[in-house]
Design an enzyme around this catalytic site. Structure first.
Site, PDB file in Angstrom:
ATOM      1  N   LYS A  24       6.871   0.103  14.989  1.00  0.00           N
ATOM      2  CA  LYS A  24       6.962   0.272  13.283  1.00  0.00           C
ATOM      3  C   LYS A  24       7.490   1.475  13.012  1.00  0.00           C
ATOM      4  CE  LYS A  24       4.898  -2.351  10.083  1.00  0.00           C
ATOM      5  NZ  LYS A  24       4.968  -3.890  10.165  1.00  0.00           N
ATOM      6  N   VAL A  33       4.517 -11.157  -1.016  1.00  0.00           N
ATOM      7  CA  VAL A  33       3.666 -12.254  -0.290  1.00  0.00           C
ATOM      8  C   VAL A  33       2.470 -12.917  -1.098  1.00  0.00           C
ATOM      9  CG1 VAL A  33       2.485 -13.022   1.852  1.00  0.00           C
ATOM     10  CG2 VAL A  33       4.051 -11.220   1.845  1.00  0.00           C
TER      11      VAL A  33
HETATM   12  N1  LIG Z   1       6.274  -9.008   3.288  1.00  0.00           N
HETATM   13  C1  LIG Z   1       6.080  -9.395   4.304  1.00  0.00           C
HETATM   14  O1  LIG Z   1       6.931 -10.500   4.986  1.00  0.00           O
HETATM   15  C2  LIG Z   1       4.828  -9.163   5.327  1.00  0.00           C
HETATM   16  C3  LIG Z   1       4.006  -8.349   4.728  1.00  0.00           C
HETATM   17  N2  LIG Z   1       2.774  -8.127   5.381  1.00  0.00           N
HETATM   18  C4  LIG Z   1       1.487  -7.396   4.824  1.00  0.00           C
HETATM   19  O2  LIG Z   1       1.211  -8.058   3.555  1.00  0.00           O
HETATM   20  C5  LIG Z   1       0.875  -7.090   2.681  1.00  0.00           C
HETATM   21  C6  LIG Z   1       1.488  -7.337   1.353  1.00  0.00           C
HETATM   22  O3  LIG Z   1       2.901  -7.385   1.687  1.00  0.00           O
HETATM   23  P1  LIG Z   1       3.854  -7.437   0.630  1.00  0.00           P
HETATM   24  O4  LIG Z   1       3.624  -8.433  -0.236  1.00  0.00           O
HETATM   25  O5  LIG Z   1       5.147  -7.368   1.151  1.00  0.00           O
HETATM   26  O6  LIG Z   1       3.936  -6.090  -0.478  1.00  0.00           O
HETATM   27  P2  LIG Z   1       4.068  -5.654  -1.925  1.00  0.00           P
HETATM   28  O7  LIG Z   1       4.186  -4.272  -1.926  1.00  0.00           O
HETATM   29  O8  LIG Z   1       5.310  -6.552  -2.468  1.00  0.00           O
HETATM   30  O9  LIG Z   1       2.662  -6.199  -2.633  1.00  0.00           O
HETATM   31  C7  LIG Z   1       1.497  -5.550  -2.293  1.00  0.00           C
HETATM   32  C8  LIG Z   1       0.973  -5.726  -3.842  1.00  0.00           C
HETATM   33  O10 LIG Z   1      -0.396  -5.094  -3.680  1.00  0.00           O
HETATM   34  C9  LIG Z   1      -0.849  -4.752  -5.105  1.00  0.00           C
HETATM   35  N3  LIG Z   1      -1.633  -3.531  -4.786  1.00  0.00           N
HETATM   36  C10 LIG Z   1      -1.685  -2.265  -4.222  1.00  0.00           C
HETATM   37  N4  LIG Z   1      -2.875  -1.774  -4.579  1.00  0.00           N
HETATM   38  C11 LIG Z   1      -3.707  -2.537  -4.798  1.00  0.00           C
HETATM   39  C12 LIG Z   1      -5.278  -2.475  -5.209  1.00  0.00           C
HETATM   40  N5  LIG Z   1      -5.911  -1.433  -4.932  1.00  0.00           N
HETATM   41  N6  LIG Z   1      -5.811  -3.698  -5.872  1.00  0.00           N
HETATM   42  C13 LIG Z   1      -4.934  -4.827  -5.951  1.00  0.00           C
HETATM   43  N7  LIG Z   1      -3.691  -4.838  -5.712  1.00  0.00           N
HETATM   44  C14 LIG Z   1      -2.902  -3.812  -5.239  1.00  0.00           C
HETATM   45  C15 LIG Z   1       0.626  -3.926  -5.405  1.00  0.00           C
HETATM   46  O11 LIG Z   1       0.749  -3.738  -6.839  1.00  0.00           O
HETATM   47  C16 LIG Z   1       1.555  -5.073  -4.825  1.00  0.00           C
HETATM   48  O12 LIG Z   1       1.866  -6.088  -6.259  1.00  0.00           O
HETATM   49  C17 LIG Z   1       1.017  -5.816   3.154  1.00  0.00           C
HETATM   50  O13 LIG Z   1      -0.024  -5.343   3.744  1.00  0.00           O
HETATM   51  C18 LIG Z   1       2.348  -6.229   4.324  1.00  0.00           C
HETATM   52  O14 LIG Z   1       2.157  -4.961   5.154  1.00  0.00           O
HETATM   53  C19 LIG Z   1       2.835  -8.446   6.627  1.00  0.00           C
HETATM   54  C20 LIG Z   1       3.636  -9.111   7.160  1.00  0.00           C
HETATM   55  C21 LIG Z   1       4.773  -9.646   6.373  1.00  0.00           C
HETATM   56  O1  LIG Z   2      10.162  -7.044   8.839  1.00  0.00           O
HETATM   57  C1  LIG Z   2      10.302  -6.897   9.789  1.00  0.00           C
HETATM   58  O2  LIG Z   2      11.220  -6.123  10.473  1.00  0.00           O
HETATM   59  C2  LIG Z   2       9.184  -7.136  11.156  1.00  0.00           C
HETATM   60  C3  LIG Z   2       7.796  -7.936  10.663  1.00  0.00           C
HETATM   61  C4  LIG Z   2       6.963  -6.998  10.334  1.00  0.00           C
HETATM   62  O3  LIG Z   2       7.187  -5.691  10.326  1.00  0.00           O
HETATM   63  C5  LIG Z   2       5.497  -7.411   9.931  1.00  0.00           C
HETATM   64  O4  LIG Z   2       5.292  -8.559  10.374  1.00  0.00           O
HETATM   65  O5  LIG Z   2       4.847  -6.554   9.902  1.00  0.00           O
END
Ligand SMILES: NC(=O)C1=CN([C@@H]2O[C@H](COP(=O)(O)OP(=O)(O)OC[C@H]3O[C@@H](n4cnc5c(N)ncnc54)[C@H](O)[C@@H]3O)[C@@H](O)[C@H]2O)C=CC1
Ligand SMILES: O=C(O)CCC(=O)C(=O)O
Length: 382
Positions: free
Chosen positions: A90, A194
């Site tokens: 990472k 997500v």
């Molecule tokens: N995008 C992906 O494909 C993947 C994401 N993840 C994990 O899933 C989680 C979400 O990822 P994404 O949706 O890509 O991120 P993102 O940044 O698009 O969404 C996160 C959301 O959480 C909200 N947020 C932040 N602080 C908050 C709080 N205190 N209370 C309520 N809401 C709050 C933000 O405003 C935002 O809408 C992260 O932990 C990420 O590491 C894990 C695997 C893959």
């Molecule tokens: O988005 C990537 O490059 C791999 C997936 C990843 O980092 C995760 O699943 O947290």
């Protein structure tokens, strides 16, 4: 003088102690672009390290280092659980994604990734977008998760959200004896890339969802969507999301949200969500078990995005990605059943399965095979 020397020696060893499970940690510094980043490679037994790059205004060096070490270790387990030929890594960039981004900064980051010669592949994570990596890919081939127009698989949050919904279905099966999504109540933290898609899927199935986000636009958007579905949405203050009278808590924002404080508040029967590193410490898995809350290990539930970016190795095929993502349903059920029969927590059961897979592979990697086309070559590097 002697005391100062001893102190600095101790501090240096502290760093090695912190990364004692990791193969390599790279500190990247480019004053001309303002880039300060850390790349952590946890374990490459299954293949080169793979993991997204997070950009965040960390408050200290320790905070950034701890995050990247925890996240990269999680990727080793995620890769093993998803059965992809990659190891765990990472990266984190220290900075505010709203104000500190520039094409040059991501090109400099791409140069550092390239300097690792293929030991580390990266792409988007919290705070970074595919657009950022279009700059990084000018400097290195070791980027994945790019837009389809650039030969990538496109938005990886689509399979991630699909995987979370499969995890919820499997959990409903355990809790209620059928895996329907509708007819139940869910508390969702975070409606980002997500979380919004998960919330949409649940609303379409007719579920009631309690939602919170710090971004008002996301809340308004989900309320608007709810009017076109059978489901119902109730907006909750961010500090109240843990105590909702829902069936399942769905964390889709940040890590560490399963801790002493939140466990005391939970009324749910299960926790299934996308956030990485949900358990603040291992002991919190035990506390959930004692409270009778079923916990779906995060790195299995959220592996849909990884499955997609890893598939780029073979030339992306969305049907294949979806078929593999569907397997999350069976994987979660297997973990629940193993945990019940062994008395272990679900996290311990999942970890043990992954550690066995890594140990088995390390035995197979021990004999020589003739040199051939590199096995890991996302964009035909030969
Ligand atoms: N995008 C992906 O494909 C993947 C994401 N993840 C994990 O899933 C989680 C979400 O990822 P994404 O949706 O890509 O991120 P993102 O940044 O698009 O969404 C996160 C959301 O959480 C909200 N947020 C932040 N602080 C908050 C709080 N205190 N209370 C309520 N809401 C709050 C933000 O405003 C935002 O809408 C992260 O932990 C990420 O590491 C894990 C695997 C893959
Ligand atoms: O988005 C990537 O490059 C791999 C997936 C990843 O980092 C995760 O699943 O947290």
């Amino acid at each position: 003088m002697k005391v100062a020397e001893e102190t600095s020696m101790t501090k240096e060893f502290e760093l090695f102690d912190k990364m004692s499970e990791h193969e390599q940690v790279v500190f990247c510094n480019d004053p001309s672009t303002g880039l300060r980043a850390i790349i952590a490679i946890h374990n490459t037994t299954l293949g080169p390290a793979l993991g997204g790059c997070r950009m965040q205004p960390y408050n200290s060096m320790d905070e950034a280092l701890e995050d990247v070490l925890r996240l990269s270790k999680g990727m080793t387990y995620k890769c093993a659980a998803a059965d992809v030929d990659f190891g765990g890594g990472k990266a984190v960039i220290i900075g505010d994604p709203k104000t500190d981004k520039s094409p040059e900064l991501f090109r400099a980051f791409g140069q550092f990734v390239n300097s690792l010669g293929g030991r580390f592949y990266t792409g988007t994570d919290m705070g970074t977008s595919m657009d950022d990596f279009i700059h990084a890919m000018k400097e290195t081939n070791f980027i994945n998760g790019l837009p389809e127009a650039y030969g990538g698989g496109g938005d990886s949050s689509i399979p991630t959200a699909a995987g979370v919904l499969y995890g919820i279905k499997a959990t409903n099966y355990m809790l209620f004896g059928n895996d329907e999504l509708g007819g139940h109540k869910y508390a969702i933290q975070g409606l980002g890339k997500v979380g919004f898609k998960v919330a949409s899927g649940l609303l379409e199935a007719g579920a009631t969802i309690y939602v919170t986000d710090i971004n008002q636009e996301n809340l308004q958007a989900i309320e608007g969507l709810a009017t076109t579905t059978l489901g119902k949405v109730i907006v909750i203050a961010k500090e109240d999301i843990y105590s909702q009278d829902a069936d399942i808590f769905v964390p889709c924002a940040f890590g560490g949200i399963i801790n002493d404080n939140t466990i005391a508040q939970f009324k749910v029967k299960a926790i299934v969500g996308a956030a990485n590193n949900q358990l603040l410490h291992d002991r919190h898995g035990k506390m959930l078990q004692e409270k009778g809350i079923l916990y779906a290990p995060d790195y299995i539930v959220n592996s849909g995005g990884l499955i997609q970016v890893a598939d780029e190795l073979y030339g992306i095929n969305h049907e294949r990605v979806l078929a593999k993502t569907k397997h999350i349903y069976d994987a979660i059920l297997e973990v629940y059943k193993e945990a019940i029969s062994s008395g272990r927590t679900t996290e311990e059961s999942a970890n043990q399965m992954c550690e066995k897979r890594i140990a088995d592979r390390s035995k197979r990697n021990s004999f020589y095979t003739a040199p051939a086309k590199p096995k890991w070559s996302i964009r035909n590097l030969t």
